[in-house]
Scaffold this motif. Structure first.
Motif, PDB file in Angstrom:
ATOM      1  N   MET A 126      71.607  -3.388  66.410  1.00 31.85           N
ATOM      2  CA  MET A 126      70.547  -4.333  66.175  1.00 31.85           C
ATOM      3  C   MET A 126      69.742  -4.021  64.920  1.00 31.85           C
ATOM      4  N   LYS A 127      69.929  -2.843  64.363  1.00 30.91           N
ATOM      5  CA  LYS A 127      69.118  -2.469  63.212  1.00 30.91           C
ATOM      6  C   LYS A 127      69.347  -3.378  62.002  1.00 30.91           C
ATOM      7  N   PRO A 128      70.591  -3.678  61.612  1.00 32.52           N
ATOM      8  CA  PRO A 128      70.749  -4.550  60.439  1.00 32.52           C
ATOM      9  C   PRO A 128      70.139  -5.931  60.642  1.00 32.52           C
ATOM     10  N   GLU A 129      70.340  -6.502  61.820  1.00 35.26           N
ATOM     11  CA  GLU A 129      69.796  -7.822  62.088  1.00 35.26           C
ATOM     12  C   GLU A 129      68.266  -7.798  62.069  1.00 35.26           C
ATOM     13  N   LYS A 130      67.710  -6.745  62.634  1.00 32.41           N
ATOM     14  CA  LYS A 130      66.253  -6.623  62.666  1.00 32.41           C
ATOM     15  C   LYS A 130      65.686  -6.571  61.256  1.00 32.41           C
ATOM     16  N   TRP A 131      66.318  -5.798  60.380  1.00 29.29           N
ATOM     17  CA  TRP A 131      65.802  -5.663  59.017  1.00 29.29           C
ATOM     18  C   TRP A 131      65.967  -6.942  58.211  1.00 29.29           C
ATOM     19  N   VAL A 132      67.008  -7.703  58.472  1.00 28.22           N
ATOM     20  CA  VAL A 132      67.174  -8.986  57.787  1.00 28.22           C
ATOM     21  C   VAL A 132      66.013  -9.917  58.125  1.00 28.22           C
ATOM     22  N   PHE A 133      65.652  -9.978  59.391  1.00 32.74           N
ATOM     23  CA  PHE A 133      64.568 -10.879  59.777  1.00 32.74           C
ATOM     24  C   PHE A 133      63.203 -10.345  59.370  1.00 32.74           C
ATOM     25  N   TRP A 134      63.026  -9.025  59.306  1.00 30.70           N
ATOM     26  CA  TRP A 134      61.771  -8.498  58.764  1.00 30.70           C
ATOM     27  C   TRP A 134      61.652  -8.856  57.291  1.00 30.70           C
ATOM     28  N   PHE A 135      62.771  -8.802  56.559  1.00 35.16           N
ATOM     29  CA  PHE A 135      62.746  -9.200  55.153  1.00 35.16           C
ATOM     30  C   PHE A 135      62.353 -10.669  55.014  1.00 35.16           C
ATOM     31  N   GLU A 187      77.789   0.317  65.262  1.00 40.40           N
ATOM     32  CA  GLU A 187      77.295  -0.005  63.923  1.00 40.40           C
ATOM     33  C   GLU A 187      75.916   0.579  63.668  1.00 40.40           C
ATOM     34  N   ASP A 188      75.168   0.857  64.732  1.00 41.76           N
ATOM     35  CA  ASP A 188      73.801   1.343  64.595  1.00 41.76           C
ATOM     36  C   ASP A 188      73.698   2.866  64.573  1.00 41.76           C
ATOM     37  N   ARG A 189      74.788   3.552  64.895  1.00 41.47           N
ATOM     38  CA  ARG A 189      74.747   5.014  64.945  1.00 41.47           C
ATOM     39  C   ARG A 189      75.388   5.607  63.703  1.00 41.47           C
ATOM     40  N   PRO A 190      74.756   6.584  63.073  1.00 41.11           N
ATOM     41  CA  PRO A 190      75.359   7.194  61.881  1.00 41.11           C
ATOM     42  C   PRO A 190      76.561   8.075  62.196  1.00 41.11           C
ATOM     43  N   GLY A 211      60.640  -9.368  65.703  1.00 40.73           N
ATOM     44  CA  GLY A 211      59.944  -8.699  66.804  1.00 40.73           C
ATOM     45  C   GLY A 211      60.765  -8.679  68.078  1.00 40.73           C
ATOM     46  N   TYR A 212      61.428  -9.799  68.375  1.00 40.41           N
ATOM     47  CA  TYR A 212      62.276  -9.866  69.560  1.00 40.41           C
ATOM     48  C   TYR A 212      63.422  -8.855  69.462  1.00 40.41           C
ATOM     49  N   LEU A 213      64.068  -8.806  68.291  1.00 41.30           N
ATOM     50  CA  LEU A 213      65.166  -7.854  68.120  1.00 41.30           C
ATOM     51  C   LEU A 213      64.679  -6.415  68.191  1.00 41.30           C
ATOM     52  N   ALA A 214      63.502  -6.142  67.655  1.00 37.49           N
ATOM     53  CA  ALA A 214      62.959  -4.783  67.703  1.00 37.49           C
ATOM     54  C   ALA A 214      62.651  -4.369  69.142  1.00 37.49           C
ATOM     55  N   LEU A 215      62.132  -5.299  69.942  1.00 34.59           N
ATOM     56  CA  LEU A 215      61.806  -4.969  71.336  1.00 34.59           C
ATOM     57  C   LEU A 215      63.049  -4.846  72.206  1.00 34.59           C
ATOM     58  N   THR A 216      64.011  -5.732  72.034  1.00 37.57           N
ATOM     59  CA  THR A 216      65.202  -5.673  72.885  1.00 37.57           C
ATOM     60  C   THR A 216      66.140  -4.546  72.481  1.00 37.57           C
ATOM     61  N   ALA A 217      66.090  -4.088  71.234  1.00 37.58           N
ATOM     62  CA  ALA A 217      66.975  -3.000  70.807  1.00 37.58           C
ATOM     63  C   ALA A 217      66.629  -1.699  71.509  1.00 37.58           C
ATOM     64  N   ARG A 218      65.418  -1.574  71.995  1.00 38.16           N
ATOM     65  CA  ARG A 218      65.019  -0.345  72.696  1.00 38.16           C
ATOM     66  C   ARG A 218      65.590  -0.256  74.107  1.00 38.16           C
ATOM     67  N   SER A 219      65.967  -1.404  74.688  1.00 38.61           N
ATOM     68  CA  SER A 219      66.327  -1.417  76.101  1.00 38.61           C
ATOM     69  C   SER A 219      67.806  -1.157  76.372  1.00 38.61           C
ATOM     70  N   PHE A 220      68.634  -1.012  75.363  1.00 43.06           N
ATOM     71  CA  PHE A 220      70.042  -0.723  75.619  1.00 43.06           C
ATOM     72  C   PHE A 220      70.573   0.267  74.595  1.00 43.06           C
TER      73      PHE A 220
END
Length: 132
Positions: free
Chosen positions: A1-10, A61-64, A47-56
Motif C-alpha cells: 500500500m505504500k506506493p499507492e499511498k504516496w501517489v495520493f499524498w502527492f 511490494e511493500d517490503r524491502p 488517508g484511507y490507504l494509510a489507515l487500512t495499510a496498518r491493519s494487514f
C-alpha cells in the motif's frame, strides 16, 4: 500500500499548492472549487490507504527484503479472442448516435442491443456447469 499511498499524498499536496495559485491568477470560483475538491479527494483516499495499510500484513511490494518469487502466482484467466467487446463498442456508438440525431428511438435500440452484448461478454465462457 505504500506506493499507492504516496501517489495520493502527492495529489493532495499538488492540489493544495495549485488551488490558491489558480484563485490568485484567475479569480474564478468554479475552477477553484474543482481543484480544491480534487485535492480533498486525493487526501481522503491517501488517508484511507494509510489507515487500512496498518491493519494487514504488508505485500511483497511493500517490503524491502521481499523476493520476486513471493509476488508470483496466477494473475487470472484472459480470453484469447472474443467478439463481445466489438459488439459492446457498437452498442455504445448506437446509444450515442441517438442524441446526436435527436432520435430517442435509436438510443432505445442501442440499449436493447447493449443488454444482449453485455450479457454475451459476461457469459461467454459459461457452458453448462460453469465451464471455462
Amino acid at each position: 500500500m505504500k506506493p499507492e499511498k504516496w501517489v495520493f499524498w502527492f495529489i493532495f499536496i499538488f492540489f493544495l499548492i495549485v488551488t490558491p495559485v489558480y484563485w490568485v491568477m484567475s479569480h474564478e470560483i468554479a475552477g477553484t472549487f474543482v481543484l480544491g475538491f480534487a485535492g480533498l479527494l486525493g487526501g481522503m483516499i491517501a488517508g484511507y490507504l494509510a489507515l487500512t495499510a496498518r491493519s494487514f500484513d504488508p505485500r511483497p511490494e511493500d517490503r524491502p527484503d521481499a523476493e520476486v518469487v513471493e509476488a508470483a502466482g496466477d494473475v487470472g484467466f484472459f480470453a484469447p479472442s472474443s467478439m463481445w467487446p466489438f459488439w459492446c463498442a457498437v452498442t455504445l456508438a448506437v446509444i450515442a448516435l441517438g442524441p446526436a440525431l435527436h432520435q430517442a428511438w435509436i438510443s432505445i435500440i442501442g440499449i436493447v442491443i447493449g443488454v444482449w452484448a453485455c450479457s454475451g461478454w459476461l457469459l461467454q465462457f459459461y457452458r453448462g456447469d460453469y465451464k471455462h
